[in-house]
Design a protein around this motif. Sequence first.
Motif, PDB file in Angstrom:
ATOM      1  N   ASP A 257       0.851  -1.178   0.000  1.00  0.00           N
ATOM      2  CA  ASP A 257       0.000   0.000   0.000  1.00  0.00           C
ATOM      3  C   ASP A 257       0.903   1.250   0.000  1.00  0.00           C
ATOM      4  OD1 ASP A 257      -1.559   2.215   1.442  1.00  0.00           O
ATOM      5  OD2 ASP A 257      -3.113   0.699   1.237  1.00  0.00           O
ATOM      6  N   ARG A 258       0.359   2.385  -0.437  1.00  0.00           N
ATOM      7  CA  ARG A 258       1.130   3.626  -0.454  1.00  0.00           C
ATOM      8  C   ARG A 258       1.596   4.048   0.938  1.00  0.00           C
ATOM      9  NH1 ARG A 258       1.432   6.414  -5.069  1.00  0.00           N
ATOM     10  NH2 ARG A 258       0.062   5.816  -6.803  1.00  0.00           N
ATOM     11  N   GLU A 259       0.852   3.673   1.957  1.00  0.00           N
ATOM     12  CA  GLU A 259       1.258   4.024   3.319  1.00  0.00           C
ATOM     13  C   GLU A 259       2.601   3.394   3.674  1.00  0.00           C
ATOM     14  OE1 GLU A 259       0.039   6.062   5.533  1.00  0.00           O
ATOM     15  OE2 GLU A 259      -1.661   6.706   4.303  1.00  0.00           O
ATOM     16  N   ILE A 260       2.923   2.275   3.040  1.00  0.00           N
ATOM     17  CA  ILE A 260       4.229   1.635   3.237  1.00  0.00           C
ATOM     18  C   ILE A 260       5.238   2.148   2.217  1.00  0.00           C
ATOM     19  CG2 ILE A 260       5.464  -0.570   3.173  1.00  0.00           C
ATOM     20  CD1 ILE A 260       2.906  -1.898   4.234  1.00  0.00           C
ATOM     21  N   MET A 261       4.819   2.222   0.958  1.00  0.00           N
ATOM     22  CA  MET A 261       5.738   2.646  -0.099  1.00  0.00           C
ATOM     23  C   MET A 261       6.244   4.072   0.101  1.00  0.00           C
ATOM     24  SD  MET A 261       3.906   1.090  -3.513  1.00  0.00           S
ATOM     25  CE  MET A 261       5.017   2.031  -4.554  1.00  0.00           C
ATOM     26  N   ASN A 262       5.446   4.940   0.724  1.00  0.00           N
ATOM     27  CA  ASN A 262       5.851   6.334   0.918  1.00  0.00           C
ATOM     28  C   ASN A 262       6.861   6.523   2.037  1.00  0.00           C
ATOM     29  OD1 ASN A 262       4.217   7.205  -1.157  1.00  0.00           O
ATOM     30  ND2 ASN A 262       2.506   7.783   0.171  1.00  0.00           N
ATOM     31  N   SER A 263       7.150   5.468   2.771  1.00  0.00           N
ATOM     32  CA  SER A 263       8.136   5.566   3.849  1.00  0.00           C
ATOM     33  C   SER A 263       9.524   5.840   3.273  1.00  0.00           C
ATOM     34  CB  SER A 263       8.169   4.265   4.652  1.00  0.00           C
ATOM     35  OG  SER A 263       9.297   4.256   5.512  1.00  0.00           O
ATOM     36  N   PRO A 264      10.288   6.743   3.856  1.00  0.00           N
ATOM     37  CA  PRO A 264      11.631   7.049   3.340  1.00  0.00           C
ATOM     38  C   PRO A 264      12.639   5.925   3.525  1.00  0.00           C
ATOM     39  CG  PRO A 264      11.224   8.229   5.388  1.00  0.00           C
ATOM     40  CD  PRO A 264       9.916   7.617   4.987  1.00  0.00           C
ATOM     41  N   ILE A 265      12.297   4.890   4.301  1.00  0.00           N
ATOM     42  CA  ILE A 265      13.238   3.770   4.472  1.00  0.00           C
ATOM     43  C   ILE A 265      12.854   2.577   3.600  1.00  0.00           C
ATOM     44  CG2 ILE A 265      13.889   4.459   6.809  1.00  0.00           C
ATOM     45  CD1 ILE A 265      12.046   2.262   7.870  1.00  0.00           C
ATOM     46  N   VAL A 266      11.791   2.710   2.810  1.00  0.00           N
ATOM     47  CA  VAL A 266      11.340   1.633   1.926  1.00  0.00           C
ATOM     48  C   VAL A 266      11.670   2.003   0.488  1.00  0.00           C
ATOM     49  CG1 VAL A 266       9.310   0.436   1.009  1.00  0.00           C
ATOM     50  CG2 VAL A 266       9.520   0.843   3.470  1.00  0.00           C
ATOM     51  N   ASP A 267      12.265   1.069  -0.267  1.00  0.00           N
ATOM     52  CA  ASP A 267      12.596   1.348  -1.669  1.00  0.00           C
ATOM     53  C   ASP A 267      12.069   0.277  -2.614  1.00  0.00           C
ATOM     54  OD1 ASP A 267      14.272  -0.773  -1.141  1.00  0.00           O
ATOM     55  OD2 ASP A 267      16.083   0.172  -1.948  1.00  0.00           O
ATOM     56  N   LYS A 268      11.112  -0.518  -2.168  1.00  0.00           N
ATOM     57  CA  LYS A 268      10.528  -1.546  -3.020  1.00  0.00           C
ATOM     58  C   LYS A 268       9.010  -1.448  -2.975  1.00  0.00           C
ATOM     59  CE  LYS A 268      14.387  -4.720  -2.178  1.00  0.00           C
ATOM     60  NZ  LYS A 268      15.055  -3.843  -1.195  1.00  0.00           N
ATOM     61  N   ALA A 269       8.380  -1.838  -4.060  1.00  0.00           N
ATOM     62  CA  ALA A 269       6.925  -1.782  -4.159  1.00  0.00           C
ATOM     63  C   ALA A 269       6.264  -3.087  -3.750  1.00  0.00           C
ATOM     64  CB  ALA A 269       6.499  -1.427  -5.581  1.00  0.00           C
ATOM     65  N   GLN A 270       7.070  -4.122  -3.579  1.00  0.00           N
ATOM     66  CA  GLN A 270       6.514  -5.409  -3.210  1.00  0.00           C
ATOM     67  C   GLN A 270       7.570  -6.255  -2.511  1.00  0.00           C
ATOM     68  OE1 GLN A 270       6.745  -4.741  -6.801  1.00  0.00           O
ATOM     69  NE2 GLN A 270       8.836  -5.520  -6.585  1.00  0.00           N
ATOM     70  N   SER A 271       7.090  -7.310  -1.872  1.00  0.00           N
ATOM     71  CA  SER A 271       7.966  -8.281  -1.225  1.00  0.00           C
ATOM     72  C   SER A 271       7.754  -9.620  -1.915  1.00  0.00           C
ATOM     73  CB  SER A 271       7.629  -8.399   0.265  1.00  0.00           C
ATOM     74  OG  SER A 271       8.353  -9.444   0.870  1.00  0.00           O
ATOM     75  N   ILE A 272       8.845 -10.292  -2.292  1.00  0.00           N
ATOM     76  CA  ILE A 272       8.756 -11.573  -2.992  1.00  0.00           C
ATOM     77  C   ILE A 272       9.588 -12.611  -2.242  1.00  0.00           C
ATOM     78  CG2 ILE A 272       9.161 -12.795  -5.156  1.00  0.00           C
ATOM     79  CD1 ILE A 272       8.981 -10.116  -6.592  1.00  0.00           C
ATOM     80  N   SER A 273       9.022 -13.793  -2.070  1.00  0.00           N
ATOM     81  CA  SER A 273       9.726 -14.886  -1.399  1.00  0.00           C
ATOM     82  C   SER A 273       9.596 -16.172  -2.209  1.00  0.00           C
ATOM     83  CB  SER A 273       9.164 -15.111   0.006  1.00  0.00           C
ATOM     84  OG  SER A 273       9.364 -13.979   0.827  1.00  0.00           O
ATOM     85  N   PHE A 274      10.660 -16.943  -2.235  1.00  0.00           N
ATOM     86  CA  PHE A 274      10.685 -18.237  -2.919  1.00  0.00           C
ATOM     87  C   PHE A 274      11.149 -19.300  -1.929  1.00  0.00           C
ATOM     88  CE2 PHE A 274      11.696 -14.916  -5.951  1.00  0.00           C
ATOM     89  CZ  PHE A 274      10.888 -15.195  -7.039  1.00  0.00           C
ATOM     90  N   VAL A 275      10.519 -20.460  -1.995  1.00  0.00           N
ATOM     91  CA  VAL A 275      10.921 -21.584  -1.157  1.00  0.00           C
ATOM     92  C   VAL A 275      10.980 -22.839  -2.025  1.00  0.00           C
ATOM     93  CG1 VAL A 275      10.309 -23.083   0.780  1.00  0.00           C
ATOM     94  CG2 VAL A 275       9.914 -20.640   0.938  1.00  0.00           C
ATOM     95  N   GLY A 276      11.994 -23.661  -1.827  1.00  0.00           N
ATOM     96  CA  GLY A 276      12.077 -24.939  -2.512  1.00  0.00           C
ATOM     97  C   GLY A 276      12.704 -25.974  -1.604  1.00  0.00           C
ATOM     98  N   GLY A 277      12.244 -27.217  -1.688  1.00  0.00           N
ATOM     99  CA  GLY A 277      12.829 -28.244  -0.849  1.00  0.00           C
ATOM    100  C   GLY A 277      12.212 -29.609  -1.087  1.00  0.00           C
ATOM    101  N   VAL A 278      12.609 -30.541  -0.246  1.00  0.00           N
ATOM    102  CA  VAL A 278      12.135 -31.926  -0.297  1.00  0.00           C
ATOM    103  C   VAL A 278      11.495 -32.265   1.037  1.00  0.00           C
ATOM    104  CG1 VAL A 278      12.787 -34.336  -0.631  1.00  0.00           C
ATOM    105  CG2 VAL A 278      13.960 -32.540  -1.912  1.00  0.00           C
ATOM    106  N   LEU A 279      10.314 -32.909   0.985  1.00  0.00           N
ATOM    107  CA  LEU A 279       9.591 -33.276   2.200  1.00  0.00           C
ATOM    108  C   LEU A 279       9.433 -34.793   2.292  1.00  0.00           C
ATOM    109  CD1 LEU A 279       6.569 -30.787   2.253  1.00  0.00           C
ATOM    110  CD2 LEU A 279       8.658 -30.663   3.616  1.00  0.00           C
ATOM    111  N   TYR A 280       9.381 -35.263   3.531  1.00  0.00           N
ATOM    112  CA  TYR A 280       9.048 -36.669   3.808  1.00  0.00           C
ATOM    113  C   TYR A 280       7.810 -36.658   4.707  1.00  0.00           C
ATOM    114  CZ  TYR A 280       9.317 -41.482   5.439  1.00  0.00           C
ATOM    115  OH  TYR A 280       9.042 -42.800   5.721  1.00  0.00           O
ATOM    116  N   SER A 281       6.729 -37.296   4.269  1.00  0.00           N
ATOM    117  CA  SER A 281       5.498 -37.342   5.049  1.00  0.00           C
ATOM    118  C   SER A 281       5.350 -38.697   5.716  1.00  0.00           C
ATOM    119  CB  SER A 281       4.285 -37.062   4.151  1.00  0.00           C
ATOM    120  OG  SER A 281       4.203 -38.014   3.111  1.00  0.00           O
ATOM    121  N   PHE A 282       4.780 -38.698   6.910  1.00  0.00           N
ATOM    122  CA  PHE A 282       4.607 -39.961   7.653  1.00  0.00           C
ATOM    123  C   PHE A 282       3.420 -39.845   8.589  1.00  0.00           C
ATOM    124  CE2 PHE A 282       7.510 -37.152   9.823  1.00  0.00           C
ATOM    125  CZ  PHE A 282       7.171 -37.239  11.167  1.00  0.00           C
TER     126      PHE A 282
END
Length: 256
Positions: free
Chosen positions: A231-256
Motif C-alpha cells: 500500500d502507499r502508506e508503506i511505499m511512501n516511507s523514506p526507508i522503503v525502496d521496493k513496491a513489493q515483497s517476494i519470497s521463494f521456497v524450494g525443498g524436499v519433504l518426507y510425510s509420515f
Amino acid sequence: MKIEVVLVAAFICVAVTGGGFAGEADESTVEPSKPERFIGGGAVISSKPYEGVDSKVYPVPMFGYEGERLYIRGIGGGYRIFRKGGWSLGPVVRPRFDGYRASDSRALAGMKDRDLTVYGGVALGWLTGRGLIGANWVTDLLGRHSGQELEVSYTARFPLAGFDLIPSVGLSYKSNRLVDYYYGVRASEARDWRPAYKGGAATNPFVRLVARRKLVGQWELLGTVQCEWFDREIMNSPIVDKAQSISFVGGVLYSF
C-alpha cells in the motif's frame, strides 16, 4: 541471521498448510483424513522492503503437522474449536518477522531496531467444493506495537502435469500502529536525508502459489512463491525502496 532463518520456517509452514487444507477440498465430505506429518529441508530466497537491504538465501528445515483439530506449522499453529459443514473456527498463534537492525544498511543508520513479535487471534475458514475461503484476525501479543492484522484469502487446488498446484489470492489489512512501527520514522530518527514519517493503516494484496510433486514412496518436492504488493502508506516511507515483497521456497519433504 537468526531472525531470517525463523522467518523461513514460518513461511514454509504456509506452503505445508496449503497442501493440508487444499487436500481436504478433494474429499466428498469435509471430515478430515488421517493426520499428516512433514519433515524435510530446503532453501529460501526472501526479499526485504528496506532500502539497502538485499535478498538473501538460507538453508532451512521444513516441518508441519495437520490433525483433525490441532495443527502445528513450524513455530506457529492453531486449534479448530468448531468444525462442521465445511466451517471451522479457532484460535491461532504465529510469529511476525518484519523488522530490522539499524546495522542492516547505511540507510537505516540512526534508526532504532524494530523487533519481531508474536501474534495471537482467531481464524475462520469455509471449505467449499471450489476451494477454501479463509479469514484471520490477529493482534500483537508482546506489545511491540500493539497493532492488528486482518487477512482474507481464497485458496484452490488442481493437478497439472504431475504437480498439485495450490494458488491463493488475498488481502492483508495492517493497522496504523503496525505500519508505523515497522515503516515509520520517528522525529528522533529523522535526518536531513531521511524525514520523519508516520505510517497509516495499509491494505496489501498478495498472491501465493504452492506446487507439490510426488517422488518415490513418501518423498515429494515442494516449491512456493509469494508476492505481496505494498500500500502507499508503506511505499511512501523514506526507508522503503521496493513496491513489493517476494519470497521463494524450494525443498524436499518426507510425510509420515
